[in-house]
Design an enzyme around this catalytic site. Structure first.
Site, PDB file in Angstrom:
ATOM      1  N   CYS A   1      17.096  48.711  62.645  1.00 44.62           N
ATOM      2  CA  CYS A   1      16.279  48.401  61.470  1.00 44.62           C
ATOM      3  C   CYS A   1      15.807  46.956  61.606  1.00 44.62           C
ATOM      4  O   CYS A   1      15.854  46.382  62.703  1.00 44.62           O
ATOM      5  CB  CYS A   1      17.023  48.670  60.167  1.00 44.62           C
ATOM      6  SG  CYS A   1      18.519  47.684  59.932  1.00 44.62           S
TER       7      CYS A   1
ATOM      8  N   ASP B   1      13.201  50.282  53.343  1.00 43.00           N
ATOM      9  CA  ASP B   1      13.992  49.060  53.330  1.00 43.00           C
ATOM     10  C   ASP B   1      14.512  48.817  51.904  1.00 43.00           C
ATOM     11  O   ASP B   1      13.724  48.600  50.989  1.00 43.00           O
ATOM     12  CB  ASP B   1      13.080  47.919  53.774  1.00 43.00           C
ATOM     13  CG  ASP B   1      13.802  46.589  53.850  1.00 43.00           C
ATOM     14  OD1 ASP B   1      14.970  46.511  53.409  1.00 43.00           O
ATOM     15  OD2 ASP B   1      13.191  45.630  54.349  1.00 43.00           O
TER      16      ASP B   1
ATOM     17  N   ASN C   1      19.518  44.603  60.443  1.00 41.31           N
ATOM     18  CA  ASN C   1      20.848  45.114  60.843  1.00 41.31           C
ATOM     19  C   ASN C   1      21.936  44.769  59.823  1.00 41.31           C
ATOM     20  O   ASN C   1      23.092  44.539  60.194  1.00 41.31           O
ATOM     21  CB  ASN C   1      21.244  44.626  62.246  1.00 41.31           C
ATOM     22  CG  ASN C   1      22.447  45.357  62.854  1.00 41.31           C
ATOM     23  OD1 ASN C   1      23.212  44.793  63.622  1.00 41.31           O
ATOM     24  ND2 ASN C   1      22.644  46.615  62.507  1.00 41.31           N
TER      25      ASN C   1
ATOM     26  N   CYS D   1      21.436  46.392  56.327  1.00 46.29           N
ATOM     27  CA  CYS D   1      21.350  47.416  55.272  1.00 46.29           C
ATOM     28  C   CYS D   1      21.342  48.834  55.846  1.00 46.29           C
ATOM     29  O   CYS D   1      22.297  49.588  55.682  1.00 46.29           O
ATOM     30  CB  CYS D   1      20.097  47.206  54.416  1.00 46.29           C
ATOM     31  SG  CYS D   1      20.045  45.619  53.555  1.00 46.29           S
ATOM     32  N   ARG D   2      20.236  49.213  56.510  1.00 43.03           N
ATOM     33  CA  ARG D   2      20.067  50.612  56.920  1.00 43.03           C
ATOM     34  C   ARG D   2      20.806  50.983  58.199  1.00 43.03           C
ATOM     35  O   ARG D   2      21.562  51.969  58.222  1.00 43.03           O
ATOM     36  CB  ARG D   2      18.564  50.914  57.085  1.00 43.03           C
ATOM     37  CG  ARG D   2      17.794  50.889  55.795  1.00 43.03           C
ATOM     38  CD  ARG D   2      16.295  50.857  56.046  1.00 43.03           C
ATOM     39  NE  ARG D   2      15.880  49.564  56.591  1.00 43.03           N
ATOM     40  CZ  ARG D   2      14.647  49.262  56.979  1.00 43.03           C
ATOM     41  NH1 ARG D   2      13.709  50.187  56.901  1.00 43.03           N
ATOM     42  NH2 ARG D   2      14.357  48.063  57.440  1.00 43.03           N
ATOM     43  N   SER D   3      20.588  50.243  59.285  1.00 35.83           N
ATOM     44  CA  SER D   3      21.179  50.687  60.558  1.00 35.83           C
ATOM     45  C   SER D   3      22.706  50.607  60.586  1.00 35.83           C
ATOM     46  O   SER D   3      23.334  51.448  61.233  1.00 35.83           O
ATOM     47  CB  SER D   3      20.541  49.983  61.762  1.00 35.83           C
ATOM     48  OG  SER D   3      20.695  48.585  61.709  1.00 35.83           O
TER      49      SER D   3
HETATM   50  P1  4NP Z   1      17.617  46.193  56.933  1.00 35.08           P
HETATM   51  O1  4NP Z   1      17.177  45.417  55.603  1.00 35.08           O
HETATM   52  O2  4NP Z   1      16.454  46.055  57.906  1.00 35.08           O
HETATM   53  O3  4NP Z   1      17.803  47.606  56.482  1.00 35.08           O
HETATM   54  O4  4NP Z   1      18.871  45.526  57.417  1.00 35.08           O
HETATM   55  C1  4NP Z   1      16.749  44.085  55.620  1.00 35.08           C
HETATM   56  C2  4NP Z   1      17.684  43.075  55.628  1.00 35.08           C
HETATM   57  C3  4NP Z   1      17.267  41.751  55.604  1.00 35.08           C
HETATM   58  C4  4NP Z   1      15.927  41.466  55.581  1.00 35.08           C
HETATM   59  C5  4NP Z   1      14.990  42.476  55.584  1.00 35.08           C
HETATM   60  C6  4NP Z   1      15.408  43.794  55.605  1.00 35.08           C
HETATM   61  N1  4NP Z   1      15.504  40.107  55.537  1.00 35.08           N
HETATM   62  O5  4NP Z   1      14.293  39.874  55.417  1.00 35.08           O
HETATM   63  O6  4NP Z   1      16.341  39.214  55.648  1.00 35.08           O
END
Ligand code: 4NP
Length: 157
Positions: A10, A124, A13, A15-17
């Site tokens: 994702c 996201d 790294n 939240c989703r993955s």
């Molecule tokens: P992820 O979510 O891609 O599912 O881990 C996010 C976590 C952090 C950020 C964006 C998306 N960020 O912009 O810091």
């Protein structure tokens, strides 16, 4: 069961993955599964951090502990190491395609497309609330169940 190594990817790294990694590990928890299972982010902002507390909570509510995972960034060797690299959304996939050597691009897929032949993004949830994380969990769980079913019945190549 066929046991491909899988990298879930994702953006951050956190939240989703990590949730995808935790769910998939939970579903294939067996000595018969030899492939490496991991997750990584396109960006490096959260490297070394545990998953977002909201992801840890939704996983815990389903009996899965992801709190010991630590974020890492996608690295060049990943493209040669993992049999499958599954992106959470179309933007992640586009970034991976730009990073991957041409000979390894066939390892890259949209998670939903590879798992369930649908082309939906796992959204996201970072700027959302706990309900968004729960919805992500539901999507990832059904996708991971489909992966397990797919590997049990189709030869992996
Ligand atoms: P992820 O979510 O891609 O599912 O881990 C996010 C976590 C952090 C950020 C964006 C998306 N960020 O912009 O810091």
């Amino acid at each position: 069961m066929n046991t491909p190594s899988i990298l879930f990817v994702c953006l951050g790294n956190i939240c989703r993955s990590p949730l995808a990694e935790g769910i998939y590990r939970h579903l294939v928890a067996s000595d018969a599964y030899a492939g490496e299972i991991a997750s990584a982010g396109i960006g490096g902002w959260h490297v070394g951090n545990p998953p977002d507390n909201r992801s840890i909570l939704t996983a815990r509510q389903h009996g899965i502990d992801i709190s010991r995972q630590r974020a890492r960034q996608v690295k060049p060797q990943d493209f040669a190491t993992f049999d499958l690299i599954l992106a959470m959304d179309a933007s992640n996939l586009e970034r991976l395609r730009a990073l991957a050597p041409a000979e390894n691009r066939d390892r890259l897929h949209l998670f939903s497309h590879y798992a369930t032949s649908t082309d939906v993004d796992v959204p996201d949830p970072y700027y959302g609330g706990q309900g968004d994380f729960d919805a992500v969990y539901t999507m990832l769980f059904s996708g991971c169940k489909a992966l397990v079913a797919k590997f049990a019945i189709e030869p992996f190549s």
